[in-house]
Design an enzyme around this catalytic site. Structure first.
Site, PDB file in Angstrom:
ATOM      1  N   LYS A 104       0.658  -1.122  -0.003  1.00  0.00           N
ATOM      2  CA  LYS A 104       0.068  -0.140  -0.093  1.00  0.00           C
ATOM      3  C   LYS A 104       0.797   1.436  -0.025  1.00  0.00           C
ATOM      4  O   LYS A 104       0.531   2.151  -0.552  1.00  0.00           O
ATOM      5  CB  LYS A 104      -1.038  -0.031   1.107  1.00  0.00           C
ATOM      6  CG  LYS A 104      -0.279  -0.091   2.527  1.00  0.00           C
ATOM      7  CD  LYS A 104      -1.116  -0.032   3.700  1.00  0.00           C
ATOM      8  CE  LYS A 104      -0.373  -0.390   5.101  1.00  0.00           C
ATOM      9  NZ  LYS A 104      -1.084   0.181   6.128  1.00  0.00           N
ATOM     10  N   GLU A 113      -3.883   3.661   7.407  1.00  0.00           N
ATOM     11  CA  GLU A 113      -4.417   3.062   8.526  1.00  0.00           C
ATOM     12  C   GLU A 113      -5.459   3.740   9.013  1.00  0.00           C
ATOM     13  O   GLU A 113      -5.851   3.924  10.301  1.00  0.00           O
ATOM     14  CB  GLU A 113      -3.155   3.104   9.540  1.00  0.00           C
ATOM     15  CG  GLU A 113      -1.651   2.650   9.261  1.00  0.00           C
ATOM     16  CD  GLU A 113      -1.808   0.976   8.989  1.00  0.00           C
ATOM     17  OE1 GLU A 113      -2.893   0.441   9.336  1.00  0.00           O
ATOM     18  OE2 GLU A 113      -0.798   0.426   8.561  1.00  0.00           O
ATOM     19  N   ARG A 153       3.210 -11.124  10.502  1.00  0.00           N
ATOM     20  CA  ARG A 153       4.704 -10.714  10.796  1.00  0.00           C
ATOM     21  C   ARG A 153       5.687 -11.424  10.129  1.00  0.00           C
ATOM     22  O   ARG A 153       6.625 -11.055   9.799  1.00  0.00           O
ATOM     23  CB  ARG A 153       5.036 -10.228  12.050  1.00  0.00           C
ATOM     24  CG  ARG A 153       4.265  -9.369  12.781  1.00  0.00           C
ATOM     25  CD  ARG A 153       3.760  -8.026  12.245  1.00  0.00           C
ATOM     26  NE  ARG A 153       2.622  -8.284  11.501  1.00  0.00           N
ATOM     27  CZ  ARG A 153       1.978  -7.139  10.386  1.00  0.00           C
ATOM     28  NH1 ARG A 153       2.673  -6.213  10.303  1.00  0.00           N
ATOM     29  NH2 ARG A 153       0.941  -7.570   9.801  1.00  0.00           N
TER      30      ARG A 153
END
Length: 749
Positions: free
Chosen positions: A28, A230, A612
């Site tokens: 993004k 976000e 992650r």
């Protein structure tokens, strides 16, 4: 790397509202960067008409670097640099930029926000210090009954819901809220008196000035194109500020990933997506579903787990990466073995030329790191906890920053109280109480009182002399602040106050070196502002330091294993990830079990932890843990049960020695469809031997409140609390213990 078709689509949609739904590691940031280049180069949009907002300094810095590289220009050192470049920063840094800009051009009384130029920003410790003083000296309330931290929580909640101190009176429906109301009123008075704001005020004050039509129109014209990363982490105030700025031209692009919305405790509001769709009904939607980091197996598990949530936007994460290894499942007999297995895996990988920095260990709360830290130390493996003690929370750093803040804003009472007797000048608490009395009763500032200290009759000559000596140093430092940049000013503070002698007295050589190195590092950070005018370097340095987060202080140059909470890890990726403490009541947490929305956030937290990992993912649980002076057993986390069986591989435990402190110090394990089970062995040198206490499978419906029960270790007790499987049992010779009565070895008597 060229954009994929969906990223290309998001890049080209400019002149209307746009909702970019992005999953983890879907590039993004690259998409937003390409979008900025397209706007400037292809659409001839002026760079200064573009604003990009994100949540961390690290993310903002990365965006500035990428945009600068794309445009072929040098990265600006600060958002205050005035040249042809978009305004890129965090919510707080950009709103402070707007506040300072407005306060420099408008009369502060006209704005009616109780703030003037050269304000200071109070961190959480400063906020608590002010509130403790209010509770003790103004409201005469025992802080043990109404802790300052609890009052601070209520005030923060009020501010983030746009409830002012004046309007909070309508919220009073309990004794605690009545105390909060009184404290809130006094707290706001103190902030105005000290020309200070807290973190919540950064948003509140910006919201207030943008409600002034001519100021709002100016910023709407200046920033016609807005991008917010976000977006799922925005709270009510942030949402409203963005809405106001975008309301004229409606060129707003937001990046939304509901699967990574994990900050409700910071007032993030998932309902903002509903409001967005209502406020921007014409918005176009683009989904970025391709992951560029993790293996296919990790992605498959992420999809399977997050799909259990009901309140999420349906999407399917996919990747062209390799299939990858199975997820390794460690089911250890106890928490010591869980930690030692993880340490042994890391050591083995490290011995085979894998870097220590390839490893990231995640847990639900900070307190859960201790056993893992001990295991790593035993294996002599270097590690770093992010952040148990933040760099900017260390005493010597806060002392020097307090000096800088008072030099910047002499009305900052909190910082003044910290430095007036640091280093020790024999200005004792009684003298400071006298100064406070004059400040409160005669509406004077600390500098005004200190300048006229001879007129304060309550102080003896020794105290007056000590305060005068301090004032000589302080006035000299203020004068020097107009002549030298902030890095040199820090050294001047240390020199004039003999702070290095003070901070190292009575310490070992190692401790002395550590503190002096911290001071040197603060000077090193400040040298980044050397090219500025002295007072400007001081102001901007203080502002940017006040906005630094845990992740901004992470040292990525060292070779060590990284430990952190899952919440802190959101913007990280790592080759190998260990996800620990996967048991019911722990993860998901006990508080979330009974509330659907909270449980879904826990599942999103699980999703963040899983994604992650780039290549290897280990998940672990312990059959028993030593907690609050006793062993407890919790069922396997439901999140493990949500993993498709073909993705999971059970880690072989046979090479590890069982801890002698466990209930199961004489047991062996076998695996079946239900998980690990224990069986007896007569071989004395086997790893595990017979359990001392058998794992039960009780019918929980047979237990009631006040039932008398027997436990093989704690003898007889009474159930004094019962919440489905979790019982509080008061034993006759021991304090009350909480245990899961479905699996605990208890029976009714």
């Amino acid at each position: 790397m060229p954009l994929n078709p969906k990223q290309e689509e998001a890049k080209n949609l400019i002149n209307w509202p746009l909702l970019i739904i992005a999953w983890a590691w879907s590039w993004k940031t690259a998409t937003l960067t390409a979008r900025v280049e397209y706007m400037i180069r292809e659409k001839q949009i002026k760079a200064w008409n573009i604003m990009m907002v994100t949540f961390t300094n690290k993310a903002a810095s990365e965006m500035r670097d990428r945009v600068a590289k794309t445009l072929g220009v040098e990265t600006p050192r600060s958002i205050y640099v005035k040249w042809n470049f978009p305004l890129i920063g965090t919510f707080h840094s950009i709103w402070i930029y707007i506040l300072k800009d407005v306060l420099s051009r408008f009369n502060s009384d006209e704005l009616q926000i109780g703030l003037k130029k050269d304000f200071v920003i109070y961190d959480e410790q400063d906020k608590l210090s002010v509130l403790k003083n209010i509770l003790k000296n103004k409201l005469h309330i025992d802080e043990k009954e109404y802790p300052a931290r609890q009052i601070a929580f209520y005030i923060s909640n009020a501010k983030n819901n746009l409830t002012t101190a004046k309007w909070y009176e309508k919220e009073i429906d309990s004794t605690i809220k009545e105390v909060v109301f009184k404290a809130y009123i006094e707290y706001e008075k103190d902030l105005i008196s000290n020309n200070a704001i807290d973190f919540d005020d950064i948003l509140i004050k910006t919201y207030a000035i943008l409600r002034i039509s001519r100021i709002l129109e100016e910023y709407q014209e200046k920033y016609r194109y807005l991008m917010v990363d976000e977006y799922q982490d925005t709270n009510l105030v942030q949402y409203e500020i963005v809405k106001m700025l975008a309301s004229k031209y409606r060129n707003l692009a937001v990046v939304w990933d509901d699967s990574q919305s994990i900050y409700s405790w910071r007032w993030a509001d998932m309902r903002n997506i509903i409001n967005f769709k209502k406020d921007y009904s014409e918005a176009l939607v683009v989904k970025l579903e391709q992951n560029y980091r993790s293996t296919k197996k990790i992605i498959s598990w992420a999809n399977a787990v997050i799909a259990k949530n009901i309140s999420w936007i349906k999407k399917e994460l996919w990747t062209d990466n390799v299939e990858g290894n199975h997820i390794q499942y460690i089911e250890a007999p106890d928490d010591k073995i869980e930690a030692s297995i993880i340490a042994e895996i890391i050591k083995e990988k490290n011995d085979n030329w894998s870097s220590l920095s390839d490893n990231l260990i995640l847990y639900r709360t900070n307190a859960q790191s201790r056993k893992i830290e001990e295991a790593l130390m035993i294996k002599n493996l270097a590690y770093r906890v992010i952040w148990w003690m933040k760099f900017y929370d260390r005493a010597e750093i806060k002392d020097l920053l307090a000096y800088l803040r008072v030099i910047h804003n002499p009305n900052d009472t909190v910082s003044m109280k910290r430095i007036i007797n640091t280093p020790t000048r024999k200005i004792w608490a009684k003298s400071i109480e006298t100064l406070d009395y004059y400040k409160e009763h005669f509406s004077l500032t600390y500098p005004q009182i200190i300048e006229n200290i001879d007129e304060v009759e309550e102080l003896n000559n020794w105290a007056k002399s000590a305060i005068k000596s301090f004032n000589i140093i302080f006035e000299d430092l203020v004068k020097r602040s107009h002549q030298i940049v902030v890095s040199e000013l820090i050294r001047e503070i240390v020199k004039l106050t003999k702070y290095d002698d003070y901070i190292t007295e009575w310490l070992s050589q190692e401790e002395k070196n550590s503190k002096l190195e911290n001071i040197d590092e603060l000077v090193n950070v400040a040298t980044e502002y050397n090219g500025m005018e002295p007072r400007e370097s001081l102001a901007i340095f203080l502002e940017e330091v006040s906005l630094i987060t845990d992740m901004d202080t992470k040292d990525e140059r060292s070779e060590y294993v990284t430990l952190m909470t899952i919440h802190t890890s959101k913007w990280l990726e790592q080759k190998r990830v260990f996800l620990t403490w996967l048991e019911e009541w722990l993860f998901p947490s006990f508080r979330s079990i009974w509330e659907a929305a909270a449980l879904e956030e826990e599942r999103r937290l699980m999703y963040v932890a899983m994604t992650r990992a780039r290549e290897e993912l280990y998940i672990s649980r312990a059959s028993e843990r030593f907690n609050f002076w006793d062993y407890v057993r919790n069922p396997v986390s439901r999140f493990i049960k949500e993993i498709p069986p073909d993705l999971l591989e059970n880690y072989d435990l046979w090479n590890f020695t069982k801890s002698s402190n466990s209930y199961f110090s004489n047991a062996r394990l076998s695996w079946n469809s239900e998980g690990f089970s224990w069986f007896n062995t007569s071989i004395s040198n086997e790893t595990f031997s017979k359990p001392k206490i058998k794992v039960a499978n009780n019918d929980i419906t047979s237990f009631s409140l006040w039932d008398r029960v027997n436990h093989p270790k704690f003898w007889n007790g009474i159930i004094t609390g019962l919440n489905w499987e979790l019982a509080t049992i008061a034993f006759t010779w021991k304090w009350a213990i909480k245990m899961n009565i479905k699996i605990a070895p208890v029976r009714k008597i």
